[in-house]
Design an enzyme around this catalytic site. Structure first.
Site, PDB file in Angstrom:
ATOM      1  N   GLU A  11     -47.345  17.724 -12.131  1.00 16.02           N
ATOM      2  CA  GLU A  11     -46.316  17.001 -11.366  1.00 16.02           C
ATOM      3  C   GLU A  11     -45.881  17.787 -10.129  1.00 16.02           C
ATOM      4  O   GLU A  11     -45.737  19.008 -10.194  1.00 16.02           O
ATOM      5  CB  GLU A  11     -45.097  16.767 -12.274  1.00 16.02           C
ATOM      6  N   TYR A  28     -42.984  12.114  -4.305  1.00 15.47           N
ATOM      7  CA  TYR A  28     -43.187  12.527  -5.707  1.00 15.47           C
ATOM      8  C   TYR A  28     -44.595  12.136  -6.138  1.00 15.47           C
ATOM      9  O   TYR A  28     -45.075  11.038  -5.803  1.00 15.47           O
ATOM     10  CB  TYR A  28     -42.172  11.810  -6.606  1.00 15.47           C
TER      11      TYR A  28
END
Ligand code: GDP
Ligand code: MN
Length: 383
Positions: free
Chosen positions: A189, A101
Site C-alpha cells: 500500500e 492512494y
C-alpha cells in the site's frame, strides 16, 4: 510479517517504483548527520508498525540542522499508540502537488488480487470508502495474467488521476503489483502516492506485509522482520517453530491444535478469565516439545496460571501425560497448571498424571471445569 516504511520503500525501489532515498538511524547524532548529508528540507519519520504517524507527531519536516535535532530528539522514544520509536527514517522532503492512494492486496472472498486506487490520498482510505466511495476504484486482476499496462492505465483514468500523470500512475501501479506478486506480499500500500510539482509520481509512504509462510522463498527478505519491535517470546517461539501469540491477560493457554486452542480462549473468556497468550504445541506429544512449550509460557511474567488443554486424537493422551511429566521433572512450574486431558487414552493419561503427583498441577475432566479452575487459580495468585 509487517515491514517498516523504509523497508517497504527498499522493496519498492527494487521493483522500479519511485521513492526518495534516505537513511535509517537510531540516534539523534546520526539523525542530524544524515539530515546534513541529505540536504534540507528533510522529513524525519518515526519507523513503527502503525499508521497515522503524522497525526501522532511522528512525521516532521525540518528546515535546518537545529530543527532536525529538535525533531529527532522529540520523535525518538515517542510512544505512538503503544509503539515506541527506536528508528527514524530521514529523506529529502518532497514537494507535493497531489496526494493519491494505491494498494494491491489479496481479496480472499473473490480469490483474486485487488488493486485499489484513489485520488483522495493522504487520509485514511476507510474514510474515503465511507464518505466518497465513488472516488475509489477497485479492480480485480487475473492472478495468472497479472496486471496489464492497459488495465493499469484504465484504473488511473477511471480513478481521476490528472491526465498528464496517468502514465506515471500506471507505472506505479504496475510496479506495486510486481512488488505484491514477486515478493509474496499480502498487502502493498502507498498512502500517499504523490504527484510532485514537476509531475513526478512517487511513493511517499509504504505499507507492506509479507506472507511469512512464503519467506523461505525470499532469503533477502528474511532479515527485514522488525526484531526490535517484536515480542521477545514470540521471536523465540518462531525460532523454535512453535505457534505463539502474545495477548494481554494473565492466563497461559496451551493446547494441541489451533482449533482447540482458539476454543480454549473462548471458554476461558466465558469463565471470566483473560488469556495471556495462545500457544499451539501442535500434534507432537514428545517431552521435548512439551518442555519447550511450557518454558515459553513461563517466560511471560504476566502468566499467573496455565491451562493445558489436550484432546487426544492421533496424539495419545498417555503419551502427552508422559511428556508432561518428563518436562515437569526438568522445569518445575512456578505457577499452577490445570491440565484437561480428553480423547484417546485419556483415562490412562489422567492416571499417569495422578500417580506422578506433580506439584502445582491440577487435573480437570472437562473444558468448562478446567476453565473455571484456572480462572480461580489465576485470581488467587494475583490477590
Ligand atoms: P502516516 O501518517 O503514518 O501515514 O505517515 P506518512 O508517511 O503518510 O506521512 C503523513 C503525511 O505527512 C503525508 O500524508 C504528507 O502529507 C506528510 N509528508 C510526509 N512526507 C512528506 C514530504 O516529504 N513532504 C511534505 N511536504 N509532506 C510530507
Ligand atoms: Mn501514510
Amino acid at each position: 510479517m509487517d515491514l517498516l516504511e523504509y523497508q517497504g520503500k527498499q522493496l519498492f525501489a527494487r521493483h522500479g517504483l519511485k521513492v526518495s532515498s534516505g537513511q535509517a538511524v537510531t540516534t539523534v547524532e546520526d539523525a542530524v548527520a544524515a539530515a546534513n548529508a541529505i540536504g534540507y528540507p528533510v522529513v524525519i519519520k518515526a519507523q513503527v508498525l502503525i499508521g497515522g504517524r503524522g497525526k501522532a507527531g511522528g512525521v516532521k519536516l525540518a528546515a535546518d540542522e537545529a530543527e532536525a535535532r529538535r525533531y529527532a530528539e522529540r520523535i525518538l522514544g515517542l510512544d505512538i499508540r503503544g509503539h515506541v520509536v527506536h528508528t527514524l527514517w530521514i529523506e529529502h522532503a518532497s514537494e507535493i502537488a497531489s496526494e493519491y492512494y494505491a494498494s494491491v492486496l489479496l481479496d480472499r472472498s473473490a480469490k483474486q488480487p485487488l488493486v485499489i486506487f484513489s485520488v483522495e490520498g493522504g487520509v485514511e482510505i476507510e474514510q474515503v470508502a465511507e464518505q466518497s466511495p465513488q472516488k475509489l476504484v477497485r479492480q480485480h486482476v487475473d492472478a495468472l495474467a497479472g496486471l496489464s499496462r492497459p488495465e493499469a492505465v484504465e484504473i488511473a483514468r477511471a480513478g481521476g488521476a490528472d491526465a498528464d500523470v496517468v502514465e506515471g500512475v500506471a507505472d506505479a501501479l504496475m510496479a506495486l503489483y510486481e512488488v505484491w506478486e514477486q515478493e509474496d506480499a499480502t498487502l502493498a500500500e502507498i498512502n500517499p502516492l504523490i504527484v510532485t510539482p514537476e509531475r513526478e509520481v512517487k511513493a511517499l509512504d509504504a505499507k507492506v506485509s509479507l506472507d511469512g509462510n512464503a519467506l523461505y522463498r525470499h532469503p533477502d527478505n528474511q532479515s527485514l522482520s522488525d526484531r526490535e519491535n517484536e515480542d521477545p517470546i514470540e521471536r523465540r517461539a518462531s525460532e523454535e517453530g512453535v505457534q505463539y501469540v502474545k495477548l494481554d491477560g494473565d492466563i497461559g493457554i496451551l493446547g494441541n491444535g489451533a482449533g482447540l486452542v482458539m476454543s480454549t480462549l473462548d471458554v476461558v473468556a466465558q469463565a471470566g478469565g483473560s488469556p495471556a497468550n495462545f500457544l499451539d504445541a501442535g500434534g507432537g506429544s514428545d517431552a521435548e516439545k512439551i518442555r519447550q512449550a511450557v518454558a515459553l509460557i513461563l517466560a511471560n511474567d504476566a502468566v499467573k496460571a496455565v491451562l493445558f488443554n489436550i484432546f487426544g486424537g492421533i496424539t495419545r493422551g498417555d503419551e502427552v501425560a508422559r511428556g508432561l511429566i518428563a518436562a515437569f521433572k526438568e522445569i518445575s512450574p512456578t505457577v499452577p497448571f490445570v491440565v484437561r486431558l480428553d480423547g484417546t487414552n485419556d483415562v490412562e493419561g489422567r492416571r499417569l498424571l495422578q500417580e506422578a503427583a506433580l506439584p502445582n498441577v491440577h487435573a480437570a475432566r472437562t473444558m468448562n471445569e478446567a476453565a473455571q479452575q484456572v480462572v480461580a487459580l489465576a485470581g488467587a495468585q494475583s490477590d
